[in-house]
Design an enzyme around this catalytic site. Structure first.
Site, PDB file in Angstrom:
ATOM      1  N   ASP A  84      -2.428  -8.213 -75.326  1.00 24.23           N
ATOM      2  CA  ASP A  84      -1.197  -7.155 -75.415  1.00 24.23           C
ATOM      3  C   ASP A  84      -1.288  -7.010 -76.972  1.00 24.23           C
ATOM      4  O   ASP A  84      -1.652  -7.548 -78.006  1.00 24.23           O
ATOM      5  CB  ASP A  84       0.031  -7.759 -74.821  1.00 24.23           C
ATOM      6  CG  ASP A  84       0.804  -6.684 -74.609  1.00 24.23           C
ATOM      7  OD1 ASP A  84       0.618  -5.295 -74.776  1.00 24.23           O
ATOM      8  OD2 ASP A  84       1.939  -6.784 -73.827  1.00 24.23           O
ATOM      9  N   ASP A 119       1.620   1.072 -77.052  1.00 25.65           N
ATOM     10  CA  ASP A 119       2.462   1.636 -76.112  1.00 25.65           C
ATOM     11  C   ASP A 119       3.920   1.818 -76.543  1.00 25.65           C
ATOM     12  O   ASP A 119       4.267   0.558 -77.165  1.00 25.65           O
ATOM     13  CB  ASP A 119       2.152   1.707 -74.840  1.00 25.65           C
ATOM     14  CG  ASP A 119       2.527   0.435 -74.377  1.00 25.65           C
ATOM     15  OD1 ASP A 119       1.869  -0.429 -74.908  1.00 25.65           O
ATOM     16  OD2 ASP A 119       3.463  -0.020 -73.559  1.00 25.65           O
ATOM     17  N   ALA A 190       6.922  -1.396 -69.110  1.00 21.62           N
ATOM     18  CA  ALA A 190       8.502  -1.225 -69.164  1.00 21.62           C
ATOM     19  C   ALA A 190       9.276  -1.480 -67.756  1.00 21.62           C
ATOM     20  O   ALA A 190      10.253  -0.744 -67.563  1.00 21.62           O
ATOM     21  CB  ALA A 190       9.113  -0.090 -69.712  1.00 21.62           C
ATOM     22  N   CYS A 273       8.423 -27.517 -52.709  1.00 21.91           N
ATOM     23  CA  CYS A 273       6.931 -27.277 -52.101  1.00 21.91           C
ATOM     24  C   CYS A 273       6.262 -28.529 -51.864  1.00 21.91           C
ATOM     25  O   CYS A 273       6.831 -29.754 -51.922  1.00 21.91           O
ATOM     26  CB  CYS A 273       6.194 -26.221 -52.924  1.00 21.91           C
ATOM     27  SG  CYS A 273       5.111 -26.650 -54.108  1.00 21.91           S
ATOM     28  N   CYS A 275       3.086 -28.981 -53.516  1.00 24.63           N
ATOM     29  CA  CYS A 275       2.011 -28.973 -54.618  1.00 24.63           C
ATOM     30  C   CYS A 275       1.932 -30.514 -55.008  1.00 24.63           C
ATOM     31  O   CYS A 275       2.840 -31.412 -54.450  1.00 24.63           O
ATOM     32  CB  CYS A 275       2.465 -28.245 -55.715  1.00 24.63           C
ATOM     33  SG  CYS A 275       3.684 -28.770 -56.746  1.00 24.63           S
ATOM     34  N   CYS A 278       5.406 -31.605 -56.644  1.00 26.89           N
ATOM     35  CA  CYS A 278       6.486 -31.828 -55.567  1.00 26.89           C
ATOM     36  C   CYS A 278       6.285 -32.852 -54.648  1.00 26.89           C
ATOM     37  O   CYS A 278       7.063 -33.574 -54.296  1.00 26.89           O
ATOM     38  CB  CYS A 278       6.613 -30.365 -54.892  1.00 26.89           C
ATOM     39  SG  CYS A 278       7.163 -29.091 -55.863  1.00 26.89           S
TER      40      CYS A 278
END
Ligand code: GUN
Ligand code: ZN
Length: 657
Positions: A84, A119, A190, A273, A275, A278
């Site tokens: 970016d 931008d 944005a 969850c 994973c 977890c």
């Protein structure tokens, strides 16, 4: 550099090709902090990452290292990297110490794969004047970047960001102008403030209006979208890339991302969850840990959940069940439910991209399903069908309805004045959600039978049917309504029982003609099935399989979706009877011999086509003099065939040679 592999609504599975490898889309690019990065995101499924060129540029040490050794070495990632430009810093601090040209040059010099121009992210709901003046600068900078890339023969791919605040015409304008520039990727910018404030409905408006004007062949990136709760919705609108620091920012704050929303560690009794994190730790374990260790574990969970959701989305696109996933996900929050309802307002746009037939059945998940493109498409077809004098409305039974409705149909109420119903001059239709009215002759065509719906109870669905029946009845002289339909829809009929013994006489020729009209347009049935029509059925299922004139095959009927697949003779008949451009793809002189020879048609050879063509349609391939060259199956919709410059448009079945 971008190839589309599968589609569902406006969602696509694609492959983005870069110097540092290919990326399967929709994809998530975790944000890498050039100095503070603690987690090896590649280990958790990231194929591509994003980092900030401006932060590197501003830090003398990082800048020198990036210039000397390259960006990939600097952040220790050997896959594709997007950077970016500092626009985000611009939006937060109001100023940056770099020009557009400098930031483009810098990104190129550190060998970023995909760079971004500077931008201006205009916030939502600002004055129009501000949105317009910001946009002018954003467009000038995008142009400057593309020209710089062309002049200097730069390999780096370029992002041109769509801005325009919440002014939908400005978003469209911006997207249209950027598309002319031929940038490599189009991010939509944005939108972070909209997502942070749960303005998901406005997000739908902003994204859909940007998409309207963006080239289909270019990947689109929803900037700063990193919550897995919204990935499915945004993928269905055509977003191919997501990026976010959310995985780490939320972790810093002890928050777990899930597709159902966010959970704070302090409130957790159970891990959210299954994973690795977890299953290994309890909430108490994590609460007792040093901050940094805990943050990294939660970030791991956040990445796991995000990548799992993207796999699920890609699978849903392959199956054709993306909207079911979207509707499921959007039940996580009322603001998301509002957003999916708003998406229904864009059914016309989605429909243009949605394949005509899918592997999966249409599952009704609630009144929002009535806004899907399949419903709109059927209603448009229904309106175009020729109508008989009278209408007989039947209640739903098992599907396909026509198989279970025959013989005496039971109690009827006459709706309106009492007259004689002429059964030979009546249309028989089933009243059911989600398709409203289903003519019995075409009820086996996808998705009219290939759907699953609970008994109509939703108030919105009943209202939809009531309005539909009421409006559609206006096309007929008389309407006869089965008592169960009256009861289900709570229609106030005259309620005078008619002692009519209604029979739905199954007539295979009538049926195939109606299917042909439904599929190819009114008139196709008469044209195709003229002569000594001979229908061959499957011995096992009793379904129609092949249709001949004498011994000459005209069409096959596909078992999975009851679509008619043309033979050479079928193609000839359809071509002779239907007016120019209907069901046709017109190819240029160069590709004529290839088409005649049965070779597939590439987009770049197509000069024109019928706007009603959707992917999976059976189509005719003709030259500019409208001579039939071949016939085949469309792989894309008309708008894509006309726009794309690469890839196959039609998989040819046979050339006419
Ligand atoms: N990151 C989040 N939003 C934006 C945006 O609008 N523009 C750029 N360049 N980066 C962003
Ligand atoms: Zn987990």
């Amino acid at each position: 550099m971008f190839e589309i592999k599968a589609k569902d609504n406006m969602g696509r599975v694609g492959v983005l090709k870069t110097k540092h490898g290919n990326v399967k889309t929709p994809a998530l690019m975790p944000v890498i902090h050039p100095r503070k990065q603690a987690i090896d995101v590649g280990k958790y499924g990231a194929d591509i990452v994003i980092t900030n060129a401006y932060l590197i540029y501003k830090d003398e040490e990082l800048k020198q290292k990036a210039i000397d050794e390259g960006l990939h070495k600097l952040i220790n990632f050997d896959g594709p990297i997007m950077t970016d430009s500092g626009s985000f810093q611009l939006s937060v601090y109001g100023d940056v110490e770099i020009t557009n040209r400098e930031v483009i040059e810098f990104q190129e010099s550190i060998k970023t794969d995909i760079g971004t121009s500077l931008d201006i992210p205009t916030a939502p709901f600002v004055d129009r004047e501000k949105a317009e003046s910001d946009l002018k600068i954003t467009l000038e900078r995008a142009k400057e970047a593309v020209e710089f890339k062309k002049e200097n023969n730069i390999e780096m791919l370029l992002n041109s960001v769509v801005q325009g605040s919440t002014y939908l015409d400005l978003r469209q304008d911006c997207a249209r102008q950027l598309s002319k520039l031929d940038a490599d990727l189009y991010p939509i910018g944005a939108v972070v403030p909209l997502m942070e404030s749960y303005h998901y409905k406005d997000l739908v408006d902003v994204v859909m209006n940007s998409m309207k004007e963006l080239s289909d062949s270019v990947p689109r990136h929803l900037m700063g979208a990193g919550h897995p709760m919204i990935f499915a919705l945004c993928a269905a609108m055509g977003c191919d890339l997501f990026d976010s620091a959310a995985y780490i920012l939320y972790a810093e704050d002890d928050r777990f991302l899930t597709t159902r929303g966010t959970y704070k560690l302090e409130n957790l009794h159970e891990m959210p969850c299954s994973c690795e994190v977890c299953t290994k730790y309890t909430p108490d374990d994590l609460r007792a840990m040093p901050k940094k260790q805990r943050r990294d574990l939660i970030a791991q969970h956040n990445l796991h959940v995000s990548f799992a959701e993207l796999r699920r989305i890609r699978q849903a696109i392959y199956e054709g069940s993306l909207m079911e996933l979207v509707e499921e996900r959007c039940r996580a929050h009322p603001a998301l439910l509002d957003a999916v309802r708003q998406l229904g307002m864009y059914a016309c746009d989605l429909e243009k991209y949605d394949p005509r037939s899918k592997k999966s059945a249409f599952f009704y998940t609630g009144p929002e399903s009535l806004g899907r493109s399949e419903v709109l498409r059927h209603i448009q077809k229904l309106m175009a069908m020729p109508k008989k004098r009278d209408l007989i409305l039947l209640p739903p039974s098992r599907k396909p309805y026509s198989k279970f409705i025959s013989g005496k149909l039971g109690d009827f109420y006459r709706y309106g004045e009492e007259h004689d119903i002429d059964l030979d001059n009546a249309d028989f239709m089933v009243v059911d959600v989600p398709f409203g009215l289903i003519p019995l002759e075409v009820d086996e065509v996808y998705p009219l039978s290939q759907n699953s719906t609970p008994k109509i109870r939703d108030v919105d669905a009943v209202e939809f049917l009531q309005e539909f029946v009421d409006e559609f009845s206006g096309y007929y002289e008389q309407v006869l309504i089965h008592s169960r339909v009256l009861k289900d829809l709570e229609i106030e009929g005259e309620n005078n029982l008619v002692d009519a013994e209604i029979r739905y006489a199954k007539d295979d020729v009538k049926k195939i003609k109606a299917i042909a009209d439904y599929q190819f347009g009114v008139g196709a049935g008469e044209a195709l099935f003229d002569g000594n029509i001979n229908i061959e059925k499957s011995k096992k299922t009793g379904k129609i399989r092949h249709i001949y004139d004498g011994k000459t095959l005209i069409v096959n009927m596909r078992a999975s979706d009851s679509f008619l697949v043309l033979s050479k003779e079928g193609a000839r008949r359809l071509h002779a009877a239907m007016p120019s451009l209907s069901n046709r793809v017109v190819v240029n002189k160069d590709s004529e011999p290839f088409a005649l020879d049965g070779k597939s048609v590439f987009c770049k050879f197509v000069v024109d086509c019928d706007d009603n063509i959707r992917s999976n349609d059976e189509v005719l391939i003709v030259n500019e003099e409208d001579e039939l060259l071949a016939y085949g199956k469309a792989l894309l919709g008309a708008c894509e065939i006309k726009e794309l410059k690469t890839g196959q448009a039609i998989k040819t079945r046979k050339g006419m040679k």
